[in-house]
Design a protein around this motif. Structure first.
Motif, PDB file in Angstrom:
ATOM      1  N   VAL A  62       0.890  -1.130   0.181  1.00 10.62           N
ATOM      2  CA  VAL A  62       0.215  -0.107  -0.035  1.00 10.62           C
ATOM      3  C   VAL A  62       0.932   1.223   0.052  1.00 10.62           C
ATOM      4  O   VAL A  62       1.771   1.439   0.870  1.00 10.62           O
ATOM      5  N   VAL A  63       0.827   2.043  -0.956  1.00  6.83           N
ATOM      6  CA  VAL A  63       1.569   3.138  -1.064  1.00  6.83           C
ATOM      7  C   VAL A  63       0.397   4.487  -0.820  1.00  6.83           C
ATOM      8  O   VAL A  63      -0.412   4.836  -1.787  1.00  6.83           O
ATOM      9  N   PHE A  64       0.580   4.813   0.362  1.00  2.00           N
ATOM     10  CA  PHE A  64      -0.259   5.883   1.064  1.00  2.00           C
ATOM     11  C   PHE A  64       0.164   7.343   0.924  1.00  2.00           C
ATOM     12  O   PHE A  64       1.158   7.473   1.190  1.00  2.00           O
ATOM     13  N   VAL A  65      -0.365   8.207  -0.018  1.00  2.00           N
ATOM     14  CA  VAL A  65       0.011   9.189  -0.300  1.00  2.00           C
ATOM     15  C   VAL A  65      -0.756  10.624   0.252  1.00  2.00           C
ATOM     16  O   VAL A  65      -1.924  10.854  -0.497  1.00  2.00           O
ATOM     17  N   ALA A  66      -0.271  11.451   1.303  1.00  2.00           N
ATOM     18  CA  ALA A  66      -1.344  12.283   1.877  1.00  2.00           C
ATOM     19  C   ALA A  66      -0.897  13.605   0.927  1.00  2.00           C
ATOM     20  O   ALA A  66       0.191  14.098   0.631  1.00  2.00           O
ATOM     21  N   SER A  67      -1.900  14.290   0.610  1.00  2.00           N
ATOM     22  CA  SER A  67      -1.920  15.453  -0.022  1.00  2.00           C
ATOM     23  C   SER A  67      -2.236  16.707   0.389  1.00  2.00           C
ATOM     24  O   SER A  67      -3.628  16.777   1.058  1.00  2.00           O
ATOM     25  N   GLU A  68      -1.430  17.842   0.804  1.00  2.00           N
ATOM     26  CA  GLU A  68      -1.524  18.901   1.501  1.00  2.00           C
ATOM     27  C   GLU A  68      -2.096  18.701   3.069  1.00  2.00           C
ATOM     28  O   GLU A  68      -2.849  19.708   3.313  1.00  2.00           O
ATOM     29  N   VAL A  69      -2.176  17.617   3.478  1.00  2.18           N
ATOM     30  CA  VAL A  69      -2.469  17.540   5.044  1.00  2.18           C
ATOM     31  C   VAL A  69      -1.368  16.434   5.392  1.00  2.18           C
ATOM     32  O   VAL A  69      -0.553  15.867   4.813  1.00  2.18           O
TER      33      VAL A  69
END
Length: 166
Positions: free
Chosen positions: A33-40
């Protein structure tokens, strides 16, 4: 690793556990799982609670559009295949297995599945999809056949000569 599942995250705390729980329950387990948080901020407490159950890695990006966040995830993906899963969605437990089997058996470069809009949190949807148990053995067989039909997935099969990711 056979599959990289890229999960863009924009702060949807109310749904992210449903998403990750559905990945924990997959019948196929050769995925990351590649979890990518955007602007948070990365929800470290949530990510840490899944480290024992999933091969999960979390990254941060300043990109804001979901396609840019997915592309950022591609830079970290190590799988032969990639699945994009929004963090407010969840999968049936055999989804990854069936998709992988189809891709391998048909030697596919590209396939995608359709979604079933539930408009519910996962626990509510799972409760609504549970059939009542009958004492009649004949109806149990019919119910099993109906449930198997409900679990059919529509996959679109496309082959590609290009090695470019669009």
């Amino acid at each position: 690793m056979d599959i990289s599942i890229i999960v863009p995250y924009h702060g949807e705390d109310i749904y992210v556990r449903d998403c990750l729980d559905s990945l924990c329950e997959q019948t196929y387990d050769k995925f990351e799982v590649v979890f990518v948080a955007s602007e948070v901020d990365i929800p470290n407490e949530i990510i840490e609670s899944y480290k024992d159950k999933l091969d999960i890695k979390a990254y941060h990006t300043d990109a804001s559009h979901v396609s840019a966040v997915r592309n950022e995830g591609l830079t970290y993906a190590t799988g032969e295949y990639v699945v994009f899963l929004d963090c407010d969605d969840y999968l049936d437990e055999s989804y990854i297995s069936r998709l992988h089997s189809l891709c391998v058996s048909e030697d596919l470069d590209f396939a995608f599945g359709y979604i079933d809009h539930t408009w519910y949190k996962r626990s509510i949807f799972m409760d609504k999809s549970t059939e009542t148990v009958s004492d009649d053995e004949d109806s149990d067989e019919e119910d099993a056949e109906e449930n198997d039909e409900d679990l059919q997935f529509d996959f679109e099969i496309r082959e590609s000569d290009s090695e470019e990711v669009v």
